[in-house]
Design a protein around this motif. Structure first.
Motif, PDB file in Angstrom:
ATOM      1  N   ASN A  36     -27.856 -51.020   7.358  1.00 30.78           N
ATOM      2  CA  ASN A  36     -28.562 -50.001   6.592  1.00 30.78           C
ATOM      3  C   ASN A  36     -28.545 -50.322   5.102  1.00 30.78           C
ATOM      4  N   LEU A  37     -29.619 -49.874   4.430  1.00 30.64           N
ATOM      5  CA  LEU A  37     -29.722 -50.047   2.979  1.00 30.64           C
ATOM      6  C   LEU A  37     -29.771 -48.675   2.316  1.00 30.64           C
ATOM      7  N   VAL A  38     -28.965 -48.486   1.280  1.00 26.52           N
ATOM      8  CA  VAL A  38     -29.046 -47.296   0.438  1.00 26.52           C
ATOM      9  C   VAL A  38     -29.410 -47.774  -0.958  1.00 26.52           C
ATOM     10  N   LEU A  39     -30.573 -47.355  -1.449  1.00 24.37           N
ATOM     11  CA  LEU A  39     -31.072 -47.822  -2.733  1.00 24.37           C
ATOM     12  C   LEU A  39     -31.326 -46.643  -3.653  1.00 24.37           C
ATOM     13  N   ALA A  40     -31.110 -46.885  -4.912  1.00 14.95           N
ATOM     14  CA  ALA A  40     -31.489 -45.912  -5.926  1.00 14.95           C
ATOM     15  C   ALA A  40     -32.934 -46.188  -6.346  1.00 14.95           C
ATOM     16  N   PRO A  41     -33.614 -45.176  -6.836  1.00 19.32           N
ATOM     17  CA  PRO A  41     -34.997 -45.409  -7.273  1.00 19.32           C
ATOM     18  C   PRO A  41     -35.077 -46.558  -8.265  1.00 19.32           C
ATOM     19  N   GLY A  42     -36.050 -47.473  -8.022  1.00 19.67           N
ATOM     20  CA  GLY A  42     -36.246 -48.610  -8.898  1.00 19.67           C
ATOM     21  C   GLY A  42     -35.439 -49.826  -8.497  1.00 19.67           C
ATOM     22  N   GLU A  43     -34.539 -49.703  -7.480  1.00 21.63           N
ATOM     23  CA  GLU A  43     -33.739 -50.850  -7.078  1.00 21.63           C
ATOM     24  C   GLU A  43     -34.495 -51.726  -6.097  1.00 21.63           C
ATOM     25  N   ASN A  44     -33.967 -52.943  -5.881  1.00 16.18           N
ATOM     26  CA  ASN A  44     -34.514 -53.896  -4.930  1.00 16.18           C
ATOM     27  C   ASN A  44     -33.523 -54.068  -3.782  1.00 16.18           C
ATOM     28  N   GLY A  45     -34.036 -54.502  -2.595  1.00 13.70           N
ATOM     29  CA  GLY A  45     -33.162 -54.714  -1.464  1.00 13.70           C
ATOM     30  C   GLY A  45     -33.793 -55.608  -0.428  1.00 13.70           C
ATOM     31  N   VAL A  46     -32.956 -56.049   0.546  1.00 14.40           N
ATOM     32  CA  VAL A  46     -33.414 -56.967   1.587  1.00 14.40           C
ATOM     33  C   VAL A  46     -32.830 -56.518   2.914  1.00 14.40           C
ATOM     34  N   LEU A  47     -33.667 -56.497   3.965  1.00 11.08           N
ATOM     35  CA  LEU A  47     -33.238 -56.322   5.354  1.00 11.08           C
ATOM     36  C   LEU A  47     -33.392 -57.656   6.047  1.00 11.08           C
ATOM     37  N   THR A  48     -32.327 -58.120   6.732  1.00 13.19           N
ATOM     38  CA  THR A  48     -32.400 -59.392   7.438  1.00 13.19           C
ATOM     39  C   THR A  48     -32.150 -59.164   8.913  1.00 13.19           C
ATOM     40  N   CYS A  49     -32.766 -60.033   9.749  1.00  8.42           N
ATOM     41  CA  CYS A  49     -32.598 -59.955  11.203  1.00  8.42           C
ATOM     42  C   CYS A  49     -32.481 -61.390  11.696  1.00  8.42           C
ATOM     43  N   ARG A  50     -31.278 -61.964  11.539  1.00  8.62           N
ATOM     44  CA  ARG A  50     -31.077 -63.373  11.839  1.00  8.62           C
ATOM     45  C   ARG A  50     -30.404 -63.510  13.191  1.00  8.62           C
ATOM     46  N   ALA A  51     -31.147 -64.199  14.116  1.00  7.09           N
ATOM     47  CA  ALA A  51     -30.650 -64.397  15.477  1.00  7.09           C
ATOM     48  C   ALA A  51     -31.107 -65.752  15.963  1.00  7.09           C
ATOM     49  N   SER A  52     -30.480 -66.167  17.081  1.00  8.45           N
ATOM     50  CA  SER A  52     -30.828 -67.456  17.660  1.00  8.45           C
ATOM     51  C   SER A  52     -30.800 -67.325  19.171  1.00  8.45           C
ATOM     52  N   GLY A  53     -31.207 -68.419  19.862  1.00  6.08           N
ATOM     53  CA  GLY A  53     -31.216 -68.433  21.320  1.00  6.08           C
ATOM     54  C   GLY A  53     -31.868 -69.708  21.802  1.00  6.08           C
ATOM     55  N   THR A  54     -31.756 -69.937  23.139  1.00  2.36           N
ATOM     56  CA  THR A  54     -32.395 -71.113  23.730  1.00  2.36           C
ATOM     57  C   THR A  54     -33.183 -70.655  24.949  1.00  2.36           C
ATOM     58  N   PRO A  55     -34.501 -70.783  24.931  1.00  2.00           N
ATOM     59  CA  PRO A  55     -35.308 -71.286  23.805  1.00  2.00           C
ATOM     60  C   PRO A  55     -35.282 -70.345  22.597  1.00  2.00           C
TER      61      PRO A  55
END
Length: 1248
Positions: free
Chosen positions: A321-340
């Motif tokens: 989760n991201l909690v941001l104040a007005p005017g702030e910047n942020g990033v959500l990441t979804c890093r996963a792997s698998g075969t294939p």
């Protein structure tokens, strides 16, 4: 900048989108017998509402009466009482929404568990030949989840498995080769379905194995088939591969990885090496694996190619989760792997992001969403879905735009406790938007805590890597952002660690004994400890024999079940410590069993046995015993010992013995009980193997020869009819052997032999089966006779006055007529050369063993004529004595004079008288007298020496000091020197002016002066010893007047002429005597008793008071006053009438003497001093009593040593004052009464 939700949790009182907190698993298998519960819980502000989809469409809960949704929750509860569970199978998804966003759950696949029955089938018996391979199929019905397979018999006992017989992964039972014992009719396969806890049974299978010659076979694989195969496994799952081979002998299986090594920590082998199992599979486990089956005929290989695939998995965890104040910047990441490689899709509030309204502050880049300059109202929940052919991942992460001042979520004044030398983590969980900055202070807040030893983490936690006592205290964390500041106080307490100071120790204890395990612990006093004991990592048995104390565990009456590992664990709320020790219970071994005799021969047999239980103490050895029931029934004898590692023994035996054997085992605890006896083993008879021992010849008379020997035992006889062949002949004479046969005896007497001649002797054992070996020759002698000759040329050589040496010529051996034992020397004193000594006839003897020709005569008397003779002696007795020879010893130093007595002692002179020495040891040439004064401190003065003639026996010494103690030493002299001295002590008498009024009792030279007597107010009474003989211990006896002789108390004089009696009792009469105690063989002597009266009020000078005129007048006045009072009392008594003497005697008893303690001036017991110590003394009569010849007027003469008493009417009570025990008890309480006037006057008369 955003922060992690794990570090910055949003308080529930603030607006936030929904978050799924709990949901059912993706693959949800349900029990058809219970209601279905599908979980879905979420939080948010405001609290979210819930809805469901089923198989992709909306699931209207209100339309299904069997389904309800729990209040304030999304959890569904399905009542299956009216509908089958399978009706609700499907794919469910939960949605939680509020005005800030929407969160969705995983797709939950609901399936009903199934445990179907086995299809009924008739299984024909399987008939196989012995040695071939066999597979018994199980083929269980398909269940959900798959069942667990196992094989049992009709008795529900698991069928034994081995490297020859084992179960495969699919449940079939494989035989590498069958044996006759495999024939049975109850091979039953069971399937247990774990979800429903039900077991299904297959029809029994009958196997009949035909007896047939077995041909050995090379290994062949029963499963898998062919030379290679392949297998796919998913990452994180368990990889199981199996190889089962047939063959005879049974093949052994081994595994290798062709392209590398097996992962040792994750690999295990099951089913007797037939199954290879690797847990937590990773991509590195892919490759070729080879299993090899091998027996002595050859080997076979199979290769399994393993491919590893992977369902999607998170690389760095799901989106946060991201909690941001007005005017702030942020990033959500979804890093996963698998075969294939999996695909990634994004959604916002459950709607694909591409279908969501455009937002200029949001940018999607593959697995990342970038937020720039967010504003209020931009809050939402974003879903990340990662999927490939083997599965999917779904995560919800919200973006919450807030503007909040800082707050600290950690409770205020929270106390953290940590163990010394452990890390300390002090939390300061905070929240604020923008993210607050955390600052730490300690105690005075002089500086921020940053740097060693403090570590500040991003989430605000303060860490101390190694906490110490000085780190205890108050900490303050301050959270601040642009909207405000917030601080919180937290306390840290560093505690001492819990440590076991004395650990339990390894114990070896015998069964039935007690054992104690100690566990002494040190812990922080502020922590409450709890001691726990475990046995073999489990709870202690509930047994009253086990007693747990605060620091120990006691086990009484130990049994073998008590053996194991005991662990003491000391727990506190913060830490613990533990220690373990093993208990080994030992006992004497059990007796051996199964005794068996093999390899039986004439002279040996093989004995084997089975050892008993050694009871944890290794057997050190076995003791083999035997009983001879033919010769010595009931008696067991030790035969041999063998090491404890052996269970067989080769026993050497004797002929003609009925053997029974038994075995005992020995360990550290001792011997076991004997085993049961073996069978009887009888050996055949034979001729003797040995002859008697101890053969000897000797004579008991001068004309005989006694031949004796030690007879053989029954075990040595080797057969029946044992007797002895006795042979002898005279040595050194060419004669034939004389032979006799002797039975049941151990000696034979040969008569008519010459005196003391050597004989050759032999004794041979013979029985019914023959004679023993040729016997050895022993030498013996015929009987002895008295010697017929005396030693010649006897001479004595004087070495000094007490030692002489005697020489003689040895007696020829032929004249000794026996074994020479030695020579006896007799010597005696003819007379002393000095005429005063008497004639002595006592004879002394010295024995010189062996063939001696001289000897020393010690301890002779000097100046003496001696006679000496010598005789030889043998085993028979003494020979004739030699002629007497005479010799004289020279002079020596004399002995001490016989006596030394002091007579005619005056003020400045005295006379010494003595007797000559008892042992002159020569001619006395004179005497030497030495004397010196001795003061009261026992210090010796200058020595005076006086030479005296030989014919003198007394001397008078003038010009001595008066009233002085002297010590005298007298010794005699010869030409050889001076002998030892005799000593004596005495005291010159006092100046006559000091005893003008003394009551000097001259009897036996003991004079006690009490003329200067006075008693002080502190009950101390001094007096003087006027005269006494020297060199004797003195003491003063003081009893209360009238007491018996046994009641006298002793006060040592210790060399002083002035003696003070302390601690006398007020109002009592006393008598004083001076006693001289001699040696142990001399009687006590004492002066005449002097009566005293203690007068408590008198306080006078202790020195020469009796010579003062005023004192004499005072005593006269007191005596007159008492006489007047006595007359007045007598008159009054006559007026008042008289009463019997007995009544007044009972009313006025003598006061009892009370013993005194040492610290209260007790008269201590006198003990003898050494003769040479300077002491005053006097002589007393030999009977130890004092005569009163000159005291005709004394009332004491009427009693037995006590003072007489008068009744008030003047009548005399002539009774001994020492009452009987009963009278003492009854009348002792009256001892404080004043003495009678007459008694007091009589005492005073002694002074005046």
């Amino acid at each position: 900048m955003g922060h992690l939700a794990t570090a910055l949790e949003v308080p529930l009182d603030l607006p936030q989108p929904p978050t799924i907190t709990h949901q059912s698993p993706k693959d949800y298998i349900i029990d058809p017998r219970e209601n279905i519960i599908i979980h879905c819980e979420a939080k948010g502000k405001p609290h979210p509402s819930f809805s469901w989809t089923r198989n992709g469409t909306h699931f209207d809960i209100d339309q299904d009466s069997n389904v309800i949704m729990r209040p304030h929750s999304g959890t569904l509860v399905v009542d299956i009482s009216r509908e089958k569970a399978e009706h609700y199978e499907g794919v469910y998804q939960c949605t939680a929404r509020n005005k800030h966003g929407t969160a969705v759950s995983n797709n939950i696949v609901v399936r009903q568990s199934r445990s179907p029955l086995w299809s009924k089938e008739k299984i024909k018996p399987i008939v196989v030949q012995e040695g071939v391979s066999l597979v018994l199929p199980c083929r269980p019905p398909a269940g959900l989840p798959p069942p667990i397979i196992f094989w049992m018999d009709n008795n529900f006992q698991r069928l034994p498995q081995s490297s020859r017989v084992s179960q495969s992964l699919n449940g079939d039972l494989y035989f590498s080769n069958v044996l006759r014992e495999d024939s049975r009719n109850d091979y039953i396969c069971y399937a247990r379905f774990p979800h429903t806890q039900t077991i299904q049974q297959k029809q029994p299978i009958t196997v009949k194995v035909l007896n047939h010659p077995m041909d050995e076979r090379r290994p062949t694989f029963l499963i898998p088939s062919g030379s290679s195969s392949s297998k796919m496994v998913l990452r994180g799952q368990v990889l199981e591969m199996e190889c089962i081979a047939g063959g005879l002998p049974t093949p052994e299986i081994s595994w290798t990885k062709v392209s590398g090594d097996l992962p040792a920590k994750r690999t295990s082998f099951l089913h007797y090496q037939k199954t290879l199992r690797i847990v937590n599979v990773s991509e590195s486990d892919a490759g070729d694996y080879r299993c090899t089956a091998r027996n002595r005929l050859g080997s076979v290989h199979h290769t399994i190619r393993v491919a590893v695939k992977a369902a999607p998995y998170w690389i760095s965890g799901p989106s946060r989760n991201l909690v941001l104040a007005p005017g702030e910047n942020g990033v959500l990441t979804c890093r996963a792997s698998g075969t294939p490689k999996p695909s990634i899709t994004w959604a916002m509030n459950g709607i694909p992001i591409e279908n969501s309204p455009n937002d200029v502050s949001r940018k999607v880049e593959d697995d990342t969403i970038i937020f720039t300059d967010v504003q209020i109202g931009s809050s939402a929940v974003y879903q990340c879905n990662v999927s490939n052919d083997y599965g999917y991942l779904l995560s919800n992460a919200f973006v919450n735009v807030l503007s909040e001042p800082p707050r600290v979520l950690t409770p205020a004044n929270k106390v953290y406790q940590v163990i010394k030398n452990h890390p300390a983590l002090i939390d300061c969980a905070s929240f604020g938007s923008p993210i607050p900055k955390i600052t730490w202070f300690k105690d005075s807040r002089s500086s921020t805590l940053d740097g060693e030893p403090y570590i500040k983490h991003d989430n605000g936690t303060l860490e101390i890597h190694i906490a110490q006592a000085e780190h205890s205290g108050k900490y303050t964390c301050v959270a601040r952002n642009i909207l405000g500041i917030y601080e919180n106080h937290i306390y840290l307490e560093v505690k001492e660690p819990t440590r076991i100071l004395k650990q339990p120790e390894y114990k070896v204890v015998q069964r039935g004994k007690s054992v104690v395990f100690e566990c002494k612990v040190k812990h922080d006093p502020s922590l409450i400890p709890t001691m726990t004991w475990l046995k073999d990592d489990g709870e202690l048995p509930d047994d009253e024999r086990l007693i747990v104390d605060s620091d120990s565990l006691t086990i009484n009456d130990v049994t073998e079940n008590d053996a194991g590992v005991y662990t003491c664990i000391m727990n506190t709320t913060l830490d613990h410590d533990s220690a373990s020790a093993e208990l080994t219970v030992v006992e004497k071994p059990d007796p051996p069993t199964d005794l068996e005799l093999t390899d039986k021969k004439k002279r040996s047999v093989q004995l084997t046995w089975t050892p008993g239980d050694e009871h944890n103490s290794p057997i050190k050895k076995f003791l083999i015993q035997y009983e001879d029931s033919l010769h010595n029934r009931g008696h067991w004898h030790n035969l041999t010992e063998v090491p404890g590692t052996k269970t067989t023994a080769h026993l050497k035996l004797s002929p003609y013995v009925h053997y029974t054997f038994r075995v005992l085992a020995l360990n550290a605890m001792g011997f076991s009980r004997p085993s049961f006896p073996s069978k009887v083993y009888k050996t055949e008879a034979a001729a003797p193997d040995e002859n008697p021992t101890g053969v000897q010849g000797f004579g008991t008379e001068h004309d005989n020869l006694v031949i004796s020997w030690k007879p053989l035992s029954g075990l040595q006889s080797n057969g029946p009819g044992l007797h002895y062949r006795v042979m002898w002949r005279q040595k050194a004479v060419d004669s034939e052997w004389t032979t006799v046969t002797v039975a049941n005896n151990s000696k034979f007497v040969v008569s008519g032999t010459p005196t003391f001649v050597p004989y050759e002797i032999k004794v041979q054992a013979v029985n019914d089966h023959g004679a023993g070996p040729d016997p050895a020759i022993a030498i013996g002698y015929s009987g002895e006779d008295f010697p017929v000759a005396a030693p010649e040329n006897v001479q004595a050589v004087v070495l000094n006055s007490t030692l002489a040496e005697v020489h003689w010529d040895p007696v020829p051996h032929r004249l000794v007529r026996g074994h020479l034992k030695g020579y006896k020397v007799t010597y005696w004193r003819k007379n002393n050369i000095h005429k005063h000594n008497p004639y002595h006839t006592e004879k002394l003897f010295l024995v010189f063993s062996g063939n001696h020709s001289h000897g020393m005569l010690p301890g002779l008397h000097p100046f003496t004529l001696y006679s000496v003779n010598v005789r030889v002696f043998n085993g028979k007795g003494d020979g004739p004595v030699s002629s007497d020879q005479h010799f004289e010893t020279p002079e020596g130093v004399p002995g001490a004079p016989t006596s030394l007595v002091v007579t005619n002692s005056n003020q400045d002179s005295l006379t010494l008288e003595w007797s000559p020495p008892h042992d002159h040891n020569g001619r006395i040439t004179g005497y030497t007298l030495k004397y010196q004064p001795v003061n009261n401190s026992n210090e010796l003065g200058p020595v005076e020496e006086l030479a005296l003639l030989a014919n003198e026996t007394s001397v008078t010494l003038p010009n001595l000091k008066y009233s002085t103690r002297y010590k005298f030493y007298l010794n005699a002299k010869t030409v050889r020197g001076a002998g030892p001295a005799i000593s004596q002590e005495t005291v010159t008498i006092m100046d006559e002016g000091k005893s003008t009024n003394a009551d000097n009792l001259k009897e036996n030279n003991l004079i006690l002066d009490v003329s200067s007597f006075s008693c002080c107010h502190d009950l101390h009474c001094p007096f003087e010893v006027v005269s006494a003989p020297s060199n004797v211990p003195l003491f003063v006896n003081v009893p209360p007047a009238g007491e018996g002789e046994e009641e006298w108390q002793k006060e040592p004089v210790n060399g002083s002429q002035n003696v003070t009696l302390k601690g006398l009792k007020g109002g009592l009469s006393y008598r004083v005597r001076l006693v001289a105690k001699g040696h142990h063989d001399q009687p006590l002597h004492h002066s005449e008793d002097v009566p005293l009266l203690h007068w408590p009020a008198v306080a006078s000078r202790q020195v020469d008071i009796a010579t003062q005129g005023w004192f004499i007048g005072l005593m006269c006045a007191i005596a007159l006053l008492i006489l007047i009072l006595l007359i007045i009392c007598f008159i009054q008594r006559n007026k008042g009438g008289k009463y019997p003497v007995k009544e007044k005697e009972d009313a006025h008893t003598d006061p009892e003497f009370q013993p005194m303690k040492e610290d209260d001036c007790t008269f201590v017991e006198y003990s003898d001093n050494e003769d040479h110590k300077p002491l005053k003394g006097s002589r007393t009569p030999s009977n130890g009593t004092v005569k009163r010849e000159d005291s005709d007027d004394s009332l004491v003469d009427y009693g037995e040593g006590g003072d007489g008493q008068f009744n008030e009417d003047g009548s005399f009570i002539g009774q001994y004052s020492g009452k009987s025990a009963s009278r003492d008890t009854a009348e002792g309480h009256e001892s404080s009464e004043a003495p009678s006037p007459i008694t007091a006057m009589n005492s005073l008369n002694s002074f005046v």
